[in-house]
Design a protein around this motif. Structure first.
Motif, short mmCIF file in Angstrom:
data_model
loop_
_atom_site.label_atom_id
_atom_site.label_comp_id
_atom_site.label_asym_id
_atom_site.label_seq_id
_atom_site.Cartn_x
_atom_site.Cartn_y
_atom_site.Cartn_z
N GLY B 232 0.82 -1.21 0.00
CA GLY B 232 0.00 0.00 0.00
C GLY B 232 0.85 1.25 0.00
O GLY B 232 1.91 1.30 -0.62
N SER B 233 0.37 2.26 0.73
CA SER B 233 1.02 3.58 0.75
C SER B 233 2.39 3.51 1.41
O SER B 233 2.81 2.45 1.88
N GLU B 234 2.99 4.66 1.51
CA GLU B 234 4.26 4.78 2.25
C GLU B 234 4.06 4.15 3.62
O GLU B 234 3.05 4.35 4.28
N ASP B 235 5.04 3.39 4.06
CA ASP B 235 4.88 2.72 5.35
C ASP B 235 6.23 2.46 6.01
O ASP B 235 7.03 1.67 5.53
N ASP B 236 6.46 3.16 7.08
CA ASP B 236 7.61 2.81 7.92
C ASP B 236 7.13 2.70 9.37
O ASP B 236 7.83 3.09 10.30
N ASP B 237 5.94 2.14 9.50
CA ASP B 237 5.35 2.00 10.83
C ASP B 237 5.88 0.74 11.50
O ASP B 237 5.28 -0.34 11.43
N ILE B 253 7.23 -10.21 2.55
CA ILE B 253 7.43 -9.35 1.37
C ILE B 253 6.55 -8.11 1.51
O ILE B 253 5.52 -8.15 2.18
N ASP B 254 6.98 -7.04 0.88
CA ASP B 254 6.20 -5.80 0.91
C ASP B 254 6.09 -5.23 -0.49
O ASP B 254 6.85 -5.60 -1.39
N GLU B 255 5.17 -4.35 -0.64
CA GLU B 255 5.06 -3.58 -1.88
C GLU B 255 4.72 -2.16 -1.48
O GLU B 255 3.57 -1.73 -1.52
N HIS B 256 5.74 -1.46 -1.01
CA HIS B 256 5.64 -0.08 -0.55
C HIS B 256 6.71 0.76 -1.24
O HIS B 256 7.75 0.23 -1.64
N CYS B 257 6.50 2.07 -1.27
CA CYS B 257 7.57 2.94 -1.80
C CYS B 257 8.70 3.06 -0.80
O CYS B 257 9.79 3.51 -1.13
N THR B 258 8.45 2.68 0.43
CA THR B 258 9.53 2.62 1.42
C THR B 258 10.19 1.24 1.40
O THR B 258 11.16 1.01 2.12
N GLY B 259 9.68 0.35 0.58
CA GLY B 259 10.23 -1.01 0.51
C GLY B 259 10.62 -1.35 -0.92
O GLY B 259 11.45 -0.66 -1.51
N THR B 260 10.01 -2.39 -1.46
CA THR B 260 10.47 -2.89 -2.76
C THR B 260 10.37 -1.87 -3.89
O THR B 260 11.20 -1.87 -4.79
N ALA B 313 -2.55 -11.11 2.95
CA ALA B 313 -1.96 -9.79 2.65
C ALA B 313 -2.61 -8.71 3.48
O ALA B 313 -3.83 -8.68 3.65
N ILE B 314 -1.76 -7.82 3.99
CA ILE B 314 -2.27 -6.63 4.69
C ILE B 314 -2.20 -5.48 3.70
O ILE B 314 -1.11 -5.08 3.28
N VAL B 315 -3.36 -5.03 3.28
CA VAL B 315 -3.41 -3.87 2.40
C VAL B 315 -3.62 -2.66 3.30
O VAL B 315 -4.68 -2.49 3.89
N MET B 316 -2.56 -1.87 3.45
CA MET B 316 -2.67 -0.69 4.30
C MET B 316 -2.67 0.55 3.43
O MET B 316 -2.11 0.58 2.35
N GLN B 317 -3.34 1.51 3.94
CA GLN B 317 -3.42 2.74 3.17
C GLN B 317 -3.37 3.94 4.08
O GLN B 317 -4.06 3.99 5.09
N THR B 328 -7.01 0.31 -4.49
CA THR B 328 -7.36 -0.70 -3.48
C THR B 328 -8.42 -1.71 -3.93
O THR B 328 -8.20 -2.92 -3.79
N PRO B 329 -9.56 -1.26 -4.50
CA PRO B 329 -10.55 -2.29 -4.89
C PRO B 329 -9.98 -3.27 -5.93
O PRO B 329 -10.27 -4.47 -5.86
N ALA B 330 -9.17 -2.78 -6.85
CA ALA B 330 -8.58 -3.66 -7.87
C ALA B 330 -7.59 -4.64 -7.24
O ALA B 330 -7.50 -5.81 -7.64
N ILE B 331 -6.85 -4.17 -6.25
CA ILE B 331 -5.89 -5.05 -5.56
C ILE B 331 -6.63 -6.14 -4.79
O ILE B 331 -6.26 -7.32 -4.83
N LYS B 332 -7.69 -5.72 -4.11
CA LYS B 332 -8.49 -6.70 -3.35
C LYS B 332 -8.98 -7.79 -4.29
O LYS B 332 -8.93 -8.99 -3.97
N GLU B 333 -9.48 -7.36 -5.44
CA GLU B 333 -10.02 -8.32 -6.40
C GLU B 333 -8.92 -9.24 -6.92
O GLU B 333 -9.10 -10.46 -7.00
N ALA B 334 -7.77 -8.65 -7.26
CA ALA B 334 -6.67 -9.44 -7.82
C ALA B 334 -6.18 -10.49 -6.82
O ALA B 334 -5.93 -11.65 -7.17
#
Lengths: 438, 374
Positions: B232-237, B253-260, B313-317, B328-334
């Motif tokens: 999801g969004s930027e995340d360094d929590d 694994i992550d898919e964040h702009c602060t990560g991968t 998966a944790i989809v955070m926003q 987000t809705p497209a990610i949930k569906e995928a």
């Protein structure tokens, strides 16, 4: 009844403006019956380009459509709830949510022309706000995969324009024309493009010229009325009917009103401007202002969404001069179109709030304003961008201002009573009292 | 093993100040991962990513309308509170409107010597994006040269690319280890590692990564529990990630702009250097604000989920983050419908209600574990 200080009279071309708007939505709904094409996209998209596909190509621009939905609060709520049920956040652009909702419930905001939401044949968009292309990416998905093309115009402020920035946009435009031919199966007519580009020049020039006339005291137009007039430019700025209406009907009439001292608000004694789109379901705020003799002369939004401006020799703001250039081919037309649009006032603040603050302060001075109402619009991240900094700059310039929070398209986020009270407090702060005739 | 990364993350400002003292070099604050750090390293400048502090603050309210994401307001707050007072300059590469406001308000209210807004194509799927960005990178390079008074040679650019690429390569190597059935690092450790890479001199970070990679393959942690992805969004929590892993799951694994999304792709070292840098930033896994008209990010997310054998998966926003809300809705569906990976959606602010989220994550893990309640 309120006291009157200046003569007032209705606009003679008012009904014509309403008819043109209705025809636009009717044409879109009935395009297929006439053998024509439909396209959907934003009000800022380069609508002169699809014009090259023929005279029977009709558009539905999303923002004015979203505002039309918003004006009908019950319909808007139905649309918004359908969008939320689909999983989209309710803090997203409210025009976009109204538009998607209209697709989801399959209802057109103009049921007299079509009960069902008319599906576009293709999407033609531009991109400067984060929501622009994503809006139609989702719309395409919701409608089963309508082909989409979008042109990125976010190349920085006009004052920093370079050849490679223009080339980036013009390159996308050329690709877009090839794409249009492919998805529609039609041959492209450059003459129609050139004609549309010239119409757009006229529309944008004359709308600004009309707004400039509002420097007069009394103001010949009030913003509430201007909303019904500027909208034509947001529907199809490159159309002959838009350009002709502005140049040949509205401009001469408003000029005549100024010459005869005809006021929009007969008791004008206080002039303000607003900022960003209004909460469309609550335009009666403007009538409330009239009780104070207050006229909203417009805003950077109403002036600069479609109107193009330039600094004149005397240092004041006036309509941007129509380019005196010969356009002989497609590339020249596209370059002229890109350059023209990139100077749009409402595109500048996307890079820095200072650019917008300077324009707002200029308007406040040249249009002789007593204050500014800033709509912190939760429904539009694009036009609310930097608004807090605009407020600080306006404040620093010594201009009284009244921020209020709301949403242009989602009435659940607007508190009318609270806003009215805020207006009362603001008016008191600038020594304005309600005018009543006993 | 990860103490150094954690220390860099937690003491980022001390590090940058000491770096300045030690090297006499300039430090530039960057607002987005689209900033081409290669050019900054080429000019011997330290790029430091401006992130928030996850503390409540009341200084940004008058500058950024509260409907914009809390992250951009948190970033600006750091500047207004003087925590980045060592910066010599700031720069942003055009991405979302939200973070752009942190940059422009910083420009208006916090004095720095150098400011640069780098126009960056949003239509990254257009064939015109790379030539356009290449020209913008030339202008950026020239502006840096004029500011520092030092010419950036082709060799300097090559060095900048090598520093960045090496860091990317090493981070990828560590991430590869997370694919194993029992990954030798936690999600929290990975977060410290990747986020710190955006704050410290990459040459030092590279050394630390090389040392780490010598020991890490033989490290054994306990059973990973449920293998999760976070995206999801930027995340360094870090507090949130620690809480999730304390519940017996492992973020692999992550898919964040602060990560991968920050490090996943390298710059091609063949051909014109600036054009290659442009190509890398245009073709990288996009921020959702640039992912149109096609949704290229979805396939990447699904591939990561499969490659890392993710069970949930944790989809955070970040609250009010429009670009991510639009995906987000497209990610949930995928993830849920197309590949059957359950997700939990959580909306983040600068501080998160950790107790409430703990309950929700526990419930989510119970669903994945298919635990019987009675």
């Amino acid at each position: 009844m309120l006291e009157t200080k200046y003569p007032t009279e209705p606009l003679k071309c008012w009904n014509k403006a309403k008819t043109l708007r209705e025809n636009y939505y009717k044409d879109f709904a009935e395009a297929h019956e006439k053998g024509g094409l439909r396209w959907a996209g934003g009000a800022w998209s380069f609508d002169a380009i699809p014009a090259g596909l023929g005279d029977d190509v009709y558009s539905l621009t999303g923002e004015p459509y979203g505002a039309t939905v918003a004006f009908n609060d019950k319909f808007a709520l139905e649309c918004q709830e359908a969008t939320e049920a689909r999983g989209f956040a309710r803090d997203l652009c409210s025009y976009m949510r109204n538009y998607w909702g209209s697709i989801l419930i399959n209802k057109y905001a103009w049921p007299q022309f079509s009960e069902e939401f008319p599906k576009a044949d293709f999407i033609w968009q531009d991109h400067i706000c984060c929501s622009h292309s994503k809006w139609y990416q989702v719309a395409s998905e919701l409608e089963g995969g309508i082909p989409m093309f979008s042109i990125d115009v976010s190349v920085g402020p006009y004052e920093e324009l370079t050849d490679h920035k223009i080339n980036y946009i013009v390159g996308q435009m050329h690709d877009g024309i090839n794409w249009l031919e492919k998805v529609t199966g039609r041959d492209y007519d450059d003459e129609l493009l050139i004609k549309a580009v010239k119409n757009e020049f006229r529309s944008c020039h004359y709308w600004a010229a009309i707004c400039e006339l509002n420097k007069a005291i009394p103001a010949p137009l009030d913003e509430k009325s201007m909303y019904s007039l500027y909208v034509l430019g947001t529907l199809k700025k490159s159309a002959q009917w838009t350009a002709d209406f502005y140049e040949k009907e509205l401009y001469p009439e408003v000029k005549d009103r100024v010459a005869r001292g005809i006021a929009a608000v007969g008791n004008e004694k206080c002039r303000i401007m607003t900022d960003t789109q209004p909460p469309w379901a609550f335009l009666r705020i403007f009538r409330y202002l009239e009780q104070y003799g207050c006229v909203s002369i417009g805003s950077l939004y109403t002036f600069g969404l479609i109107g193009l401006w330039e600094v004149k020799a005397d240092g004041t703001w006036g309509p941007k001069t129509i380019p005196e250039i010969e356009i002989t081919n497609r590339d020249e037309a596209l370059r002229a179109l890109a350059d023209w649009n990139l100077s749009k006032p409402e595109w500048q603040h996307f890079y820095h709030p200072k650019l917008k603050s300077d324009m707002m302060i200029r308007i406040a001075k040249e249009w002789k304003l007593d204050g500014v109402f800033l709509h912190f619009n939760r429904g539009c991240e694009g036009l609310s961008l930097g608004i807090a900094e605009n407020r600080l700059a306006i404040q620093k310039a010594g201009i009284p201002n009244m921020p209020f929070e709301g949403n242009m398209g989602d009435e659940r986020e607007f508190d009318l009573e609270r806003t009215m009270k805020r207006v009362d407090a603001f008016m008191e702060s600038i020594d304005m009292e309600k005018i009543r005739k006993f | 093993m990860f103490e150094q990364f954690k220390d860099w993350y937690e003491n980022r400002h001390d590090y940058a100040k000491k770096w300045k003292e030690r090297t006499g070099g300039k430090v530039i604050g960057t607002f987005c991962t689209y900033v081409p750090e290669e050019i900054l390293y080429a000019a011997d400048i330290l790029p430091v990513r401006i992130l928030g502090s996850h503390e409540p603050q009341d200084v940004s309210e008058q500058h950024i309308f509260a409907m914009f994401c809390p992250f951009c307001r948190d970033c600006l707050a750091q500047g207004l509170m003087g925590r980045f007072d060592y910066l010599d300059g700031i720069t942003i590469a055009q991405s979302c409107l939200h973070i752009r406001q942190a940059f422009t308000s910083w420009d208006l209210h916090i004095p720095v010597d150098f400011k640069y807004y780098l126009p960056h194509p949003m239509h990254v799927q257009s064939p015109h994006a790379i030539p356009y960005l290449t020209e913008e990178l030339k202008a950026f390079k020239k502006a840096i040269e004029e500011w520092t008074g030092k010419l950036i040679t082709d060799g300097d650019i090559k060095r900048g690319i090598e520093i960045m690429n090496k860091n990317r390569k090493l981070l990828r190597q560590v991430y590869e280890l997370r694919k194993s059935p029992n990954p030798p690092l936690t999600g929290l450790e990975a977060m410290y590692m990747v986020v710190s890479s955006q704050m410290v001199d990459k040459r030092e970070h590279n050394k630390a990564l090389e040392e780490l990679l010598e020991k890490l393959p033989s490290r054994t942690l306990g059973e990973p529990g449920e293998r999760l992805m976070i995206l999801g969004s930027e995340d360094d929590d870090t507090e949130f990630v620690a809480m999730v892993e304390d519940l017996g799951a492992r973020i692999v694994i992550d898919e964040h702009c602060t990560g991968t999304r920050y490090f996943y792709e390298e710059v091609n070292t063949n051909g014109d250097a600036l054009a290659s840098i442009a190509e890398r930033y245009v073709k990288r896994v996009p921020c959702p604000s640039k992912d149109w008209p096609e949704r290229t990010r979805l396939d990447h997310i699904v591939k990561l989920a499969k490659d890392y054998d993710v069970k949930g998966a944790i989809v955070m926003q970040m609250k009010f983050c429009d670009p991510h809300e639009l995906d987000t809705p497209a990610i949930k569906e995928a993830l849920e419908i197309e590949v059957g990976i359950p997700i939990i959606f959580l909306e983040f602010d600068v501080t998160v209600p950790i107790g409430q989220f703990k309950t929700r994550v526990e419930a989510f893990l119970e669903i994945i574990r298919e635990e019987d309640l009675f």
